[in-house]
Design a protein around this motif. Structure first.
Motif, PDB file in Angstrom:
ATOM      1  N   ARG A   1     -10.388   4.762   4.555  1.00  0.00           N
ATOM      2  CA  ARG A   1     -10.957   3.732   3.775  1.00  0.00           C
ATOM      3  C   ARG A   1     -11.219   2.646   4.419  1.00  0.00           C
ATOM      4  NH1 ARG A   1      -7.585   7.002   0.164  1.00  0.00           N
ATOM      5  NH2 ARG A   1      -7.581   7.647   2.258  1.00  0.00           N
ATOM      6  N   ALA A   2     -11.856   2.815   5.638  1.00  0.00           N
ATOM      7  CA  ALA A   2     -12.287   1.830   6.603  1.00  0.00           C
ATOM      8  C   ALA A   2     -13.341   0.800   5.728  1.00  0.00           C
ATOM      9  CB  ALA A   2     -13.138   2.283   7.765  1.00  0.00           C
ATOM     10  N   ARG A   3     -14.028   1.421   4.905  1.00  0.00           N
ATOM     11  CA  ARG A   3     -15.030   0.340   4.183  1.00  0.00           C
ATOM     12  C   ARG A   3     -14.167  -0.528   3.381  1.00  0.00           C
ATOM     13  NH1 ARG A   3     -20.263   3.946   2.809  1.00  0.00           N
ATOM     14  NH2 ARG A   3     -20.928   1.897   2.751  1.00  0.00           N
ATOM     15  N   MET A   4     -13.362  -0.059   3.006  1.00  0.00           N
ATOM     16  CA  MET A   4     -12.353  -0.967   1.949  1.00  0.00           C
ATOM     17  C   MET A   4     -12.027  -2.144   2.579  1.00  0.00           C
ATOM     18  SD  MET A   4     -11.380  -1.523  -0.970  1.00  0.00           S
ATOM     19  CE  MET A   4     -12.637  -0.235  -1.237  1.00  0.00           C
ATOM     20  N   VAL A   5     -11.570  -2.022   3.788  1.00  0.00           N
ATOM     21  CA  VAL A   5     -11.367  -3.071   4.836  1.00  0.00           C
ATOM     22  C   VAL A   5     -12.187  -4.221   5.057  1.00  0.00           C
ATOM     23  CG1 VAL A   5     -10.498  -3.787   7.219  1.00  0.00           C
ATOM     24  CG2 VAL A   5      -9.676  -1.544   6.243  1.00  0.00           C
ATOM     25  N   GLY A   6     -13.540  -3.705   4.999  1.00  0.00           N
ATOM     26  CA  GLY A   6     -14.658  -4.806   5.219  1.00  0.00           C
ATOM     27  C   GLY A   6     -14.711  -5.260   3.906  1.00  0.00           C
TER      28      GLY A   6
END
Length: 114
Positions: free
Chosen positions: A37-42
DNA sequence: CTCGTGACCTTCA
DNA sequence: GTGAAGGCCACGA
């Protein structure tokens, strides 16, 4: 077991990054218990409440490059803050081989025991 | 409920 | 070195 939003976990995790080191988005997502969920970090960092201190500038892409196009204000801001912590930034990127944060599992577990 | 969006990642040419 | 494509999934409208 306290119920916390994913955003909270991410912010908390980012705050664990020690001064002088950096981490990747995917790495943060993983440590926060959100693999893939890397995108969620952004998203989370973008939704960071103003007034709360988050070392978002210590978060880079997996290849060590800053997540913003060089020339943008955010990129300049991030570069400045990193260099202020002895992290070398060249051409909008950092040498992950040297500055990447190597987290201790014990530290993470003790800080994120929800 | 469905849809669009996103400070990403990995793989392949 | 570059660029395109597919995958990932929470969140807000």
């Amino acid at each position: 077991m306290i119920q916390v939003s994913h955003y909270q976990k991410i912010w908390h995790t980012v705050q664990l990054i020690p001064k002088g080191y950096v981490a990747g988005y995917g790495q943060i997502a993983d440590l926060a218990g959100l693999p893939g969920r890397a995108r969620m970090v952004g998203k989370s960092l973008g939704a960071t409440p103003k007034g709360m201190f988050i070392p978002w500038f210590r978060v880079l892409r997996s290849n060590g490059q800053i997540a913003f196009p060089s020339g943008s204000e955010l990129a300049a801001e991030q570069t400045g803050l990193l260099q202020q912590e002895n992290v070398v930034v060249l051409n909008n990127r950092v040498k992950m081989k040297v500055f990447q944060w190597k987290p201790d599992l014990i530290e993470i577990l003790s800080k994120l025991k929800y």
